[in-house]
Design a protein around this motif. Sequence first.
Motif, PDB file in Angstrom:
ATOM      1  N   ALA A 112      51.663  14.746 160.309  1.00  0.00           N
ATOM      2  CA  ALA A 112      52.390  15.738 158.933  1.00  0.00           C
ATOM      3  C   ALA A 112      50.856  15.869 158.911  1.00  0.00           C
ATOM      4  O   ALA A 112      50.257  17.430 157.163  1.00  0.00           O
ATOM      5  N   GLY A 113      49.784  15.206 159.030  1.00  0.00           N
ATOM      6  CA  GLY A 113      48.266  15.705 158.260  1.00  0.00           C
ATOM      7  C   GLY A 113      48.302  14.774 157.472  1.00  0.00           C
ATOM      8  O   GLY A 113      47.255  15.339 156.266  1.00  0.00           O
ATOM      9  N   VAL A 114      48.414  13.722 157.146  1.00  0.00           N
ATOM     10  CA  VAL A 114      49.054  12.751 155.382  1.00  0.00           C
ATOM     11  C   VAL A 114      48.102  11.270 156.362  1.00  0.00           C
ATOM     12  O   VAL A 114      48.518  11.005 157.566  1.00  0.00           O
ATOM     13  N   SER A 115      48.182  10.887 155.212  1.00  0.00           N
ATOM     14  CA  SER A 115      47.464   9.584 155.107  1.00  0.00           C
ATOM     15  C   SER A 115      48.939   8.835 154.833  1.00  0.00           C
ATOM     16  O   SER A 115      50.452   9.349 154.744  1.00  0.00           O
ATOM     17  N   PRO A 116      48.920   7.932 155.667  1.00  0.00           N
ATOM     18  CA  PRO A 116      50.100   6.900 155.856  1.00  0.00           C
ATOM     19  C   PRO A 116      50.777   6.287 154.708  1.00  0.00           C
ATOM     20  O   PRO A 116      51.625   6.724 154.602  1.00  0.00           O
ATOM     21  N   ALA A 117      49.591   6.305 153.868  1.00  0.00           N
ATOM     22  CA  ALA A 117      50.830   5.920 152.112  1.00  0.00           C
ATOM     23  C   ALA A 117      51.156   6.652 151.847  1.00  0.00           C
ATOM     24  O   ALA A 117      51.895   7.322 150.770  1.00  0.00           O
ATOM     25  N   THR A 118      50.918   8.910 152.153  1.00  0.00           N
ATOM     26  CA  THR A 118      51.371   9.402 150.972  1.00  0.00           C
ATOM     27  C   THR A 118      52.936   9.603 151.994  1.00  0.00           C
ATOM     28  O   THR A 118      53.891  10.099 151.323  1.00  0.00           O
ATOM     29  N   ALA A 119      52.772   9.765 153.736  1.00  0.00           N
ATOM     30  CA  ALA A 119      53.510   9.502 153.887  1.00  0.00           C
ATOM     31  C   ALA A 119      55.171   8.416 153.570  1.00  0.00           C
ATOM     32  O   ALA A 119      56.085   8.416 153.339  1.00  0.00           O
ATOM     33  N   SER A 120      54.834   7.382 153.061  1.00  0.00           N
ATOM     34  CA  SER A 120      55.626   6.441 152.666  1.00  0.00           C
ATOM     35  C   SER A 120      55.740   6.390 151.475  1.00  0.00           C
ATOM     36  O   SER A 120      57.275   6.088 150.923  1.00  0.00           O
ATOM     37  N   LYS A 121      54.806   7.056 150.175  1.00  0.00           N
ATOM     38  CA  LYS A 121      55.856   7.828 149.372  1.00  0.00           C
ATOM     39  C   LYS A 121      56.270   8.868 149.557  1.00  0.00           C
ATOM     40  O   LYS A 121      57.762   8.123 148.682  1.00  0.00           O
ATOM     41  N   VAL A 122      56.643   9.215 150.275  1.00  0.00           N
ATOM     42  CA  VAL A 122      57.714  11.193 150.783  1.00  0.00           C
ATOM     43  C   VAL A 122      58.832  10.098 150.821  1.00  0.00           C
ATOM     44  O   VAL A 122      60.377  10.566 150.541  1.00  0.00           O
ATOM     45  N   LEU A 123      58.770   8.702 151.723  1.00  0.00           N
ATOM     46  CA  LEU A 123      60.238   8.281 152.787  1.00  0.00           C
ATOM     47  C   LEU A 123      60.813   7.542 151.347  1.00  0.00           C
ATOM     48  O   LEU A 123      61.451   7.414 151.492  1.00  0.00           O
ATOM     49  N   ASN A 124      59.947   6.840 150.270  1.00  0.00           N
ATOM     50  CA  ASN A 124      60.526   5.891 148.717  1.00  0.00           C
ATOM     51  C   ASN A 124      60.422   6.778 148.024  1.00  0.00           C
ATOM     52  O   ASN A 124      61.236   7.006 147.107  1.00  0.00           O
ATOM     53  N   GLY A 125      60.917   8.154 148.192  1.00  0.00           N
ATOM     54  CA  GLY A 125      61.180   8.621 146.799  1.00  0.00           C
ATOM     55  C   GLY A 125      60.467   8.759 145.957  1.00  0.00           C
ATOM     56  O   GLY A 125      60.531   8.737 144.616  1.00  0.00           O
ATOM     57  N   ARG A 126      58.919   8.385 145.496  1.00  0.00           N
ATOM     58  CA  ARG A 126      58.142   8.368 144.838  1.00  0.00           C
ATOM     59  C   ARG A 126      57.895   9.723 145.020  1.00  0.00           C
ATOM     60  O   ARG A 126      58.084  11.464 145.407  1.00  0.00           O
ATOM     61  N   SER A 127      57.254   9.788 142.884  1.00  0.00           N
ATOM     62  CA  SER A 127      57.480  11.876 142.279  1.00  0.00           C
ATOM     63  C   SER A 127      55.809  12.328 142.483  1.00  0.00           C
ATOM     64  O   SER A 127      55.704  13.438 142.178  1.00  0.00           O
ATOM     65  N   ASP A 128      55.249  11.328 142.731  1.00  0.00           N
ATOM     66  CA  ASP A 128      53.629  11.872 142.812  1.00  0.00           C
ATOM     67  C   ASP A 128      53.206  12.212 144.493  1.00  0.00           C
ATOM     68  O   ASP A 128      51.346  12.176 144.524  1.00  0.00           O
ATOM     69  N   VAL A 129      53.884  13.261 145.048  1.00  0.00           N
ATOM     70  CA  VAL A 129      53.577  14.212 145.698  1.00  0.00           C
ATOM     71  C   VAL A 129      54.041  15.248 145.960  1.00  0.00           C
ATOM     72  O   VAL A 129      55.015  15.604 145.386  1.00  0.00           O
ATOM     73  N   GLY A 130      53.032  16.611 146.201  1.00  0.00           N
ATOM     74  CA  GLY A 130      53.386  17.831 145.789  1.00  0.00           C
ATOM     75  C   GLY A 130      54.742  17.972 146.700  1.00  0.00           C
ATOM     76  O   GLY A 130      55.125  17.633 147.637  1.00  0.00           O
ATOM     77  N   ALA A 131      55.194  19.472 146.400  1.00  0.00           N
ATOM     78  CA  ALA A 131      56.072  19.893 146.598  1.00  0.00           C
ATOM     79  C   ALA A 131      56.169  19.524 148.200  1.00  0.00           C
ATOM     80  O   ALA A 131      56.788  19.940 149.181  1.00  0.00           O
ATOM     81  N   ASN A 132      55.190  20.575 148.205  1.00  0.00           N
ATOM     82  CA  ASN A 132      54.467  21.673 150.409  1.00  0.00           C
ATOM     83  C   ASN A 132      54.429  20.000 151.238  1.00  0.00           C
ATOM     84  O   ASN A 132      54.917  19.770 152.411  1.00  0.00           O
ATOM     85  N   THR A 133      53.523  19.364 150.558  1.00  0.00           N
ATOM     86  CA  THR A 133      52.942  18.329 151.161  1.00  0.00           C
ATOM     87  C   THR A 133      54.765  17.173 151.276  1.00  0.00           C
ATOM     88  O   THR A 133      55.188  16.801 153.043  1.00  0.00           O
ATOM     89  N   LEU A 154      59.110  16.017 154.875  1.00  0.00           N
ATOM     90  CA  LEU A 154      59.992  15.675 155.721  1.00  0.00           C
ATOM     91  C   LEU A 154      60.469  16.396 157.167  1.00  0.00           C
ATOM     92  O   LEU A 154      61.585  15.673 157.520  1.00  0.00           O
ATOM     93  N   GLY A 155      60.207  17.592 157.124  1.00  0.00           N
ATOM     94  CA  GLY A 155      60.564  18.421 158.475  1.00  0.00           C
ATOM     95  C   GLY A 155      59.512  17.508 159.421  1.00  0.00           C
ATOM     96  O   GLY A 155      60.896  17.813 160.545  1.00  0.00           O
ATOM     97  N   VAL A 156      58.730  16.780 159.268  1.00  0.00           N
ATOM     98  CA  VAL A 156      58.163  15.859 160.636  1.00  0.00           C
ATOM     99  C   VAL A 156      59.512  14.834 161.388  1.00  0.00           C
ATOM    100  O   VAL A 156      59.769  15.104 161.992  1.00  0.00           O
ATOM    101  N   ILE A 157      59.827  13.755 160.217  1.00  0.00           N
ATOM    102  CA  ILE A 157      60.875  12.921 159.737  1.00  0.00           C
ATOM    103  C   ILE A 157      62.163  14.200 160.750  1.00  0.00           C
ATOM    104  O   ILE A 157      62.939  12.939 161.933  1.00  0.00           O
TER     105      ILE A 157
END
Length: 363
Positions: free
Chosen positions: A37-58, A63-66
């Motif tokens: 996805a071209g992001v850091s593991p920390a950012t991927a983890s935030k998406v996985l955990n449903g965190r709100s501090d991630v941009g919609a495009n990211t 999620l598409g890669v998942i």
Amino acid sequence: MCNVRPGSKKFRTRNGVMMSRRSHSERATLADVARLAGVSPATASKVLNGRSDVGANTRDLVLGVIAELGYKPTTARRDVQRERTLVTVLDIVESRYAGTVLQGILVSATAAQTELLLRLPPEDWTGTSRTAARAWIAELRASGVVGIIALAVAVPDSVLRAAEDAELAVVTIDPIDTTDSRVVSIGSTNWAGGRSATEHVIGLGHRRIAWIGGPLGSTPSAERFHGYQAALHSAGITPDDVMIRHDTFSVEAGLQHAHDMLTLDERPTAIVAGNDEIAVGVLAAANELDIAVPGDLSVTGFDDTPQAQWTTPRLTSVGQPLVGMGRMAVETALSMADGVQPASRHLQLATTLNVRDSTGPAT
């Protein structure tokens, strides 16, 4: 270009990133998701955990890669993150029917120490594309959801396919369509209920018996109507087409159609309604036209929601075990999540006719 392991197949995402599909023997990791996805593991983890501090495009990209990789968090990771979660999808939040079923769902989920989420169907639910469905299912999976309970809504084929691929349990309550073998449904004996309500007013001496029900495209509605027809046929009564109406399960539909029927030269002496909300509309129409219930008109409902005992007069209604249906849906979804399939794809609970004050002898 990223390295591709032997035996894997390349594919390209919407933004042109080259990705690889893994063989069944390989398991994607969170690091793989982040790298592709071209992001850091920390950012991927935030998406996985449903965190709100991630941009919609990211978020959409991750999620598409998942979805494409079929990534699933390890069991240990999910258990640390949160308890198991079920999501209930419904679009009739305001109805007494939905509220009563939800009570059963909530009680059972609480007893099973399972988190419960409520969701309205996404926009353009019926036309959901395969890509959108896979992304939606991946988002649910990433949030710890182990099963979907669809309450009186049709589940699109694309969503069923995506859920099946992700091994996500899907259980429907009072589904519009029960013919799909992939669907596990929870319902009641609708045909028997429709017949018992009709036989009740026949037994009171009524012969001009009308029907106001929900859409024929709905399996529960059609089954109730067929029960009504069977009772009339057994009693040697020929139904009058003028007194048979199919519409929405709403107070407004009951009011409109009952008003039309009750102003006929030969009006019905009994109206069998497809649900309690329609029956409430029938009672309102009778009140507007100064037609006494049950003196001049008998009325029956279906579902036996709490409002059946709040009407004046109190409504005779076919009781569905609504709380029990909600409980069974949760138990079935959790069992399926554990790999245990139900004995039947279509589970039905018995209905019971509850006679109250809205029905009486024909005059």
